[in-house]
Design a protein around this motif. Sequence first.
Motif, short mmCIF file in Angstrom:
data_model
loop_
_atom_site.label_atom_id
_atom_site.label_comp_id
_atom_site.label_asym_id
_atom_site.label_seq_id
_atom_site.Cartn_x
_atom_site.Cartn_y
_atom_site.Cartn_z
N GLN A 1 0.81 -1.21 0.00
CA GLN A 1 0.00 0.00 0.00
C GLN A 1 0.85 1.26 0.00
N ILE B 1 -6.20 7.86 -2.17
CA ILE B 1 -5.23 8.11 -1.10
C ILE B 1 -5.52 9.39 -0.33
N ASP C 1 0.51 3.95 -2.93
CA ASP C 1 0.05 5.30 -2.62
C ASP C 1 1.04 6.35 -3.12
N ARG D 1 -4.96 9.33 3.39
CA ARG D 1 -3.69 8.75 3.82
C ARG D 1 -2.70 9.79 4.31
#
Length: 270
Positions: free
Chosen positions: A138, A221, A142, A224
């Motif tokens: 991930q 994203i 990202d 994030r």
Amino acid sequence: MKNQVINETQDLTYLKWSHIRSSSGTAGTFLKSESVIDGRKKYYKLSNFDPVNGVIGHESVNEIIVDRLLTVLGVEHLSYELIHADIEIEGNVYNTYICASEDFKERGESKIALDDYYRTNAKKGESHYDFCVRCGWQEYIDRMIAVDYLILNRDRHGANIEVLRNARAHTLRIAPLFDHGLSLLYSCITEEEVRAFDVLEDGRCQNFIGGYSCYENLELIKDRGNVFKNSLCLSDRHAIFDGLETILSNTRMDKIWSMIYERYQIYENL
């Protein structure tokens, strides 16, 4: 970062070039070659080539610019050299800049394109993004999505993301980011096209992760936070273009920097 640029003309006319037809709808051909130096493979790429007009693109220089940008941001990636060289194609000698990189595979590793790896290992109905998250990638994915937005990478198809496997050591890893030539102002051949280019445009892209829009892919994203280790500052412009002043026009460098920095500011404020 001048050591990434070799301005003294090198005689590389011994290289044999293979034709890779452009997948982006542009005229011309992308050429690749390789050699073995001290037991290590070295790969070479040429900018967009037209048999009538010669080298008409800037894709090789784009690789260096993105290489430096990713160094600034702290993103793992494949490193490139930019080499001023004489090369021979079909009996004609051209003086141009090409980019070169070494093999990122370690001894005992084999590679497989991410799209092929997904087809044989994904669960039914699992999205490309969710599959990568399940595989433990991930953070990598990202950052890739954010990078491709900054540079408007048009060519992040499933074969431009690779998985590296060592069957004997039972290891599996995703390869460093590579292949960023079809980004930035690659579609602009003339200075007029450079000046007219909209640095915030959302051109159609070949994205294996997400959809055709780099802007829309940021939705994956947005929660994030900042995925980069480092920030991009105005002072980073010098490091990114150092040594390229005799290769690119001021107009093109100014436009590329505007593109990167303005898109970065939008990303920071998501």
